[in-house]
Design a protein around this motif. Structure first.
Motif, short mmCIF file in Angstrom:
data_model
loop_
_atom_site.label_atom_id
_atom_site.label_comp_id
_atom_site.label_asym_id
_atom_site.label_seq_id
_atom_site.Cartn_x
_atom_site.Cartn_y
_atom_site.Cartn_z
N GLN A 245 0.84 -1.26 -0.07
CA GLN A 245 -0.13 0.05 0.03
C GLN A 245 0.92 1.21 0.05
O GLN A 245 0.63 2.13 -0.76
N MET A 246 1.94 1.53 1.09
CA MET A 246 2.68 2.53 0.74
C MET A 246 3.43 2.55 -0.58
O MET A 246 3.48 3.84 -1.17
N ALA A 247 4.18 1.50 -1.44
CA ALA A 247 4.60 1.66 -2.61
C ALA A 247 3.61 2.26 -3.66
O ALA A 247 3.88 2.92 -4.45
N ALA A 248 2.35 1.96 -3.41
CA ALA A 248 1.34 2.47 -4.50
C ALA A 248 0.70 3.71 -4.05
O ALA A 248 0.25 4.73 -5.16
N THR A 249 0.79 4.40 -2.78
CA THR A 249 0.23 5.51 -2.38
C THR A 249 0.98 6.80 -1.93
O THR A 249 0.36 7.78 -1.81
N VAL A 250 1.95 6.54 -1.84
CA VAL A 250 3.02 7.64 -1.20
C VAL A 250 3.97 7.92 -2.20
O VAL A 250 4.76 6.84 -2.81
N HIS A 251 4.35 9.18 -2.21
CA HIS A 251 5.83 9.46 -3.09
C HIS A 251 6.84 9.16 -2.21
O HIS A 251 6.94 10.18 -1.50
N LEU A 252 7.53 8.21 -2.54
CA LEU A 252 8.57 7.79 -1.87
C LEU A 252 9.90 8.47 -2.00
O LEU A 252 10.75 8.59 -1.18
N GLY A 253 10.10 8.85 -3.36
CA GLY A 253 11.27 9.46 -3.49
C GLY A 253 12.71 8.50 -3.49
O GLY A 253 12.42 7.12 -3.64
N ALA A 254 13.52 8.76 -2.46
CA ALA A 254 14.79 8.12 -2.22
C ALA A 254 14.45 6.65 -1.55
O ALA A 254 15.19 5.79 -1.24
N MET A 255 13.08 6.98 -0.69
CA MET A 255 12.87 5.68 -0.04
C MET A 255 12.09 4.49 -0.86
O MET A 255 11.84 3.43 -0.28
N ARG A 256 11.99 4.77 -2.02
CA ARG A 256 11.13 3.72 -2.85
C ARG A 256 12.06 2.40 -2.68
O ARG A 256 11.57 1.27 -2.66
N SER A 257 13.12 2.38 -2.94
CA SER A 257 14.18 1.21 -3.16
C SER A 257 13.95 0.45 -1.63
O SER A 257 14.00 -0.77 -1.66
N ARG B 89 -6.29 -2.92 -2.39
CA ARG B 89 -5.57 -1.80 -2.01
C ARG B 89 -5.63 -1.21 -3.07
O ARG B 89 -5.63 -1.36 -4.32
N PRO B 90 -5.19 0.28 -3.08
CA PRO B 90 -5.08 1.25 -4.03
C PRO B 90 -3.88 0.97 -5.05
O PRO B 90 -2.92 0.27 -4.71
N ALA C 282 -5.20 -14.98 -17.71
CA ALA C 282 -4.95 -13.68 -18.22
C ALA C 282 -4.53 -12.71 -17.23
O ALA C 282 -3.78 -11.77 -17.67
N LEU C 283 -5.08 -12.74 -16.10
CA LEU C 283 -4.56 -11.74 -14.96
C LEU C 283 -2.81 -12.03 -14.78
O LEU C 283 -2.32 -10.88 -14.62
N ALA C 284 -2.46 -13.29 -14.58
CA ALA C 284 -1.14 -13.48 -14.33
C ALA C 284 -0.31 -13.05 -15.54
O ALA C 284 0.85 -12.58 -15.16
N LEU C 285 -0.63 -13.07 -16.73
CA LEU C 285 0.05 -12.70 -17.95
C LEU C 285 0.10 -11.21 -17.80
O LEU C 285 1.28 -10.63 -18.15
N ALA C 286 -1.25 -10.64 -17.61
CA ALA C 286 -1.26 -9.04 -17.17
C ALA C 286 -0.23 -8.47 -16.30
O ALA C 286 0.43 -7.38 -16.44
N LEU C 287 -0.17 -9.14 -15.21
CA LEU C 287 0.80 -8.70 -14.31
C LEU C 287 2.36 -8.93 -14.54
O LEU C 287 3.02 -8.18 -13.85
N PRO D 279 5.18 -3.23 -9.34
CA PRO D 279 4.81 -4.18 -8.13
C PRO D 279 3.45 -3.82 -7.62
O PRO D 279 2.72 -4.70 -7.13
N SER D 280 2.99 -2.50 -7.69
CA SER D 280 1.50 -2.16 -7.10
C SER D 280 0.51 -3.08 -7.77
O SER D 280 -0.64 -2.83 -6.98
N ALA D 281 0.72 -3.34 -9.09
CA ALA D 281 -0.41 -4.05 -9.79
C ALA D 281 -0.57 -5.34 -8.97
O ALA D 281 -1.80 -6.06 -9.26
N ALA D 282 0.28 -5.69 -8.18
CA ALA D 282 0.15 -7.29 -7.71
C ALA D 282 -1.12 -7.05 -6.62
O ALA D 282 -1.64 -8.21 -6.40
N SER D 283 -1.79 -6.05 -6.30
CA SER D 283 -2.86 -5.91 -5.47
C SER D 283 -4.04 -6.65 -6.28
O SER D 283 -5.10 -7.10 -5.64
N PHE D 284 -3.98 -6.58 -7.72
CA PHE D 284 -5.30 -7.30 -8.28
C PHE D 284 -5.25 -8.67 -8.16
O PHE D 284 -4.28 -9.34 -8.15
N ILE D 285 -6.42 -9.23 -7.52
CA ILE D 285 -6.41 -10.86 -7.58
C ILE D 285 -7.81 -11.08 -8.23
O ILE D 285 -8.57 -10.60 -8.62
N ALA D 286 -7.64 -12.55 -8.61
CA ALA D 286 -8.82 -13.13 -9.09
C ALA D 286 -9.62 -14.04 -8.25
O ALA D 286 -9.10 -14.77 -7.70
#
Length: 807
Positions: free
Chosen positions: A533-545, A743-744, A770-775, A780-787
């Protein structure tokens, strides 16, 4: 002294008898009754005796001596003509309650009906409301819960017709029986604010008793014991012996849950039993017998446990909370007597009883809440199954988790009152989006909460107008063969004695693995979800890694704990998990990267809807406002299927129609999950929010629904691992599969991944593949999508939008 003076003094004594009972107990009340007889020496017996017996019937009923109360009430009814018409209503309502409490529902209904007829003829709304409320309580006693909820929720606390504390108490009692334990605790806590703190009475004591039951169901033994102790003290002060014994029995049961005071429990139950039998109180006697048998089980004294169970009256409804508890005790005794087959049959029958009791309601809220009363039975069933191997464990788990899947689809009638409340709530939600003043926002939030509670209460009362066909049933043998046919393995994760067990069906072979501490694995999963959730919703800048490093590290550890023991191959996977792993981004686990994953509720539920559509699907696209890329996303879906009629200005009504008219529905909109009221989770379309509960009347026939909307893949997990939210509701209402994110997800990521998902679907890939191929390779934030749901696929389409190969 004149006749008129004696009559006034006589009535004053009768009123004083009730007051004395409420304040000082039964002995003081009997003294007043005796003095009332003295005052009536020179009065006409045909006039005073019915009143005297009526008042004493009410007091004895409150004390729990129902047999004696009914004797007095029979005398009062014989002289009903001596009462005024308004007084006759009170007599009939009291008679109805007493009849209901001893199980004479037809007689109770007649009394309530007569009371309402007289009140309506008099134009006395207050007495009519009292009759309605008390009839609701009698419906609860008869096990007619949707009707009971409707009646006890009919009046507002401030109406002045029924004492607020009593109104709220009765609501809380019915909510507890329905399994809506959090709601019950809230209502009962509010009820405590309407009793006199320095002069508590019977109602105050009963509120404490019901709070104790609520806390026990919620797994809070200290709070349960505290409330039960307070109730026992209050009952003792007013001399309500029968109710004091109920509170003491609950104290014993709470201690017994923790394995404490087992011998004392058996001793005290002997005394309680004798007292209940002497009064003819079958309800208390049945509770005593079940509790004593449970204590004997703890001591492994099986014959004693059996003898206690043999004392039960047999009148307890099998699907009631008390009836299910008794079945749990009976099954425990049978297991201890080395009759596991008998125990399993009892448990299987209890699962069916619980399922049938849910079918009466058209509310997903009520259907999922009822599972709390089956938790103990399911745990015992699992414990017995573990001794018999993975096949038996699979059958046990599926029996309890598939109970909701096997019910007829809910189809409540359109309800004008609920529709009006929903429209009002929609308006408030829209105003909240536009408001910036903190004080106004707080007021809007309060008003939304009130409307949600009223709408939920209204929805609980709805019953099925006409049941839709039940989902097709699939036995476990066929379900396992379908796993092989679809090239899918199964992993089922379940908590047991503080451990997380995994049941795997890998390449057709089933086995069980102890994966580790359930709490530790749940905490690790929570950290992974938080990092995502943090990776998807917060502008992390140098903290992203750093955040992504923590996310990947947690995912790798979960992979090691949950997946490494199974030697998974390259096929797809069906995952069934409880609260510990709910909403987990499964595609981030290394062994599942690029692998099709379906999240299901039960194996037979997954298998019953595993299907293939053989024609080009009818596709609908709905887009919401304030989503800049929604139009591009809709065009991409349109392009993938070549046949989509674009609906950019979509409304809620159009979406409700789309999920019944189309085979495949795509929604690109902002979404919100409401953990406290999951059926008010929503997506935002033109015209306002569309709430999950609005799909219930028409149901869902779409095979696949894509919710490209943040949070609406989330679900509130209730006891019994029942889930409730927008995506899970659509599945429960008939959709074969739903893709959504708990999650967002950034808009541009969601648009890209969902467009790819549709391209693979249109090429004939199954939903999870189809979802697995799309992901694969996505942010990484796209991993929130589940079937969610089952495996389904559509026939590939050619450039003209026709099924591939069709001329």
């Amino acid at each position: 002294m004149s006749q008129q003076s004696r009559w006034i003094r006589f009535n004053a004594r009768l009123t004083g008898a009730l007051t004395e009972f409420l304040l000082d107990g039964l002995a003081s009340a009997h003294t007043e009754f005796a003095l009332a007889v003295e005052e009536a020496r020179d009065l006409d017996p045909a006039r005073w005796r019915p009143r005297w017996h009526f008042q004493r019937a009410g007091v004895l009923g409150r004390s729990g001596d129902l047999a004696a109360a009914l004797e007095d009430m029979s005398t009062a009814l014989a002289g009903l003509d001596s009462f005024t018409e308004l007084e006759q209503c009170s007599v009939l309502v009291t008679d109805g309650l007493l009849r209901a409490m001893v199980g004479s529902q037809r007689a109770a209904a007649r009394s309530f009906g007569r009371a309402r007829q007289i009140a309506d003829a008099l134009g006395h709304e207050g007495m009519a409301a009292t009759a309605i409320h008390d009839e609701g309580y009698s419906e609860y006693l008869a096990g007619n819960l949707p009707r009971a909820l409707e009646l006890v929720s009919a009046g507002d606390v401030d109406d002045g017709y029924v004492t607020p504390a009593i109104l709220l108490l009765d609501r809380g009692i019915v909510l507890l029986e329905c399994g809506l334990v959090d709601d019950a605790r809230t209502v009962l806590t509010t009820a405590t604010q309407h009793v006199r703190p320095r002069k508590p009475d019977h109602t105050a004591a009963e509120i404490q008793l019901e709070l104790a039951r609520a806390e026990r169901l919620l797994g809070n033994p200290d709070a349960a014991s505290r409330h039960a102790g307070r109730a026992e003290q209050l009952y003792a002060r007013i001399g309500a012996t029968a109710w004091q014994e109920r509170a003491h029995l609950l104290q014993l049961a709470v201690s017994l849950d923790a394995g404490r005071a087992v011998n004392r429990c058996l001793d005290d139950c002997g005394t309680l039993w004798a007292s209940a039998q002497a009064r003819g109180d079958d309800e208390l006697a049945d509770h005593v017998a079940a509790t004593a048998a449970q204590a004997a089980i703890r001591l492994q004294q099986w014959d004693i446990a059996q003898s206690w169970l043999a004392r039960s009256s047999g009148r307890t409804a099998p699907a009631s909370a008390a009836g299910l508890h008794r079945t749990w005790v009976r099954a425990g005794v049978s297991a201890g007597q080395q009759r596991p087959g008998a125990a399993r049959r009892m448990l299987a029958d209890a699962a069916r009883q619980l399922g049938r009791s849910r079918a009466e309601s058209a509310s997903l809220d009520l259907r999922t809440a009822a599972a709390v009363h089956g938790v103990q039975l399911a745990r015992l069933d699992l414990r017995l199954a573990l001794d018999r191997g993975p096949g038996a464990v699979l059958a046990s788990l599926d029996r309890w988790r598939s109970a909701t899947d096997r019910l007829p689809t809910v189809r409540p009638p359109a309800d004008p009152e609920l529709m009006q409340l929903t429209e009002q709530l929609r308006t408030l939600v829209d105003r909240t989006r536009e408001e910036s003043d903190a004080r106004e926002l707080a007021d809007l939030a309060r008003r939304q909460d009130v409307l949600q509670r009223r709408a939920r209460a209204r929805s609980w009362a709805l019953t099925n107008e006409g049941l839709a066909p039940s989902p097709p049933r699939t036995d476990l043998a066929r379900a396992r063969s379908l796993l092989a046919e679809h090239d899918r393995d199964l992993l089922w994760f379940v908590r047991h004695d503080g451990r997380l067990l995994g049941l795997g069906v890998i390449r057709g072979r089933a086995r069980i693995v102890d994966l580790g501490s359930a709490d530790e694995i749940a905490e690790l999963a929570r950290r992974v979800r938080a990092d995502l959730q943090m990776a998807a919703t917060v502008h992390l800048g140098a903290m992203r890694s750093s955040v992504l490093g923590s996310l990947n590290s947690g995912a790798e550890e979960l992979d090691r704990l949950l997946l490494a023991p199974w030697r998974l191959d390259a096929g797809g996977l069906v995952v069934i998990a409880g609260a510990e792993l709910a909403g987990l981004p499964w595609s981030l686990l290394p062994r599942l990267s690029g692998r099709p994953v379906n999240v299901a509720r039960s194996l037979t539920g997954w298998a019953a809807r595993a299907t293939e559509v053989t024609a080009a699907p009818r596709v609908a696209v709905c887009t919401g406002p304030r989503l800049p890329r929604a139009g591009d996303e809709a065009c991409a879906v349109q392009h993938a299927w070549r046949t989509t009629e674009l609906m950019e200005a979509s409304t809620g009504d159009e979406l409700v129609r789309a999920v019944t008219d189309a085979d495949l529905v795509h929604v690109a909109a902002h979404g919100t999950h409401r953990p406290d009221s999951p059926l008010f989770s929503s997506v935002e379309l033109a015209g306002g929010a569309v709430f999950a509960h609005e799909f219930q009347p028409a149901g869902v026939t779409a095979k696949h629904i894509v919710l490209s909307a943040c949070e609406v893949g989330a679900a509130t997990v209730r006891p019994g691992d029942e889930t409730l939210g927008l995506a899970s509701s659509l599945w429960s209402l008939g959709a074969v599969s739903v893709v959504a994110a708990p999650r967002p997800v950034p808009d541009e990521v969601a648009a890209s991944v969902m467009s790819a998902h549709h391209r693979h679907l249109a090429a004939g890939r199954p939903v999870d593949e189809a979802l697995a191929l799309a992901l694969a390779g996505a942010d990484p934030s796209a991993a929130s999508f589940i079937a969610l749901g089952s495996t389904t696929r559509f026939r590939p389409v050619d450039e003209a939008g026709r099924p591939a190969g069709v001329q």
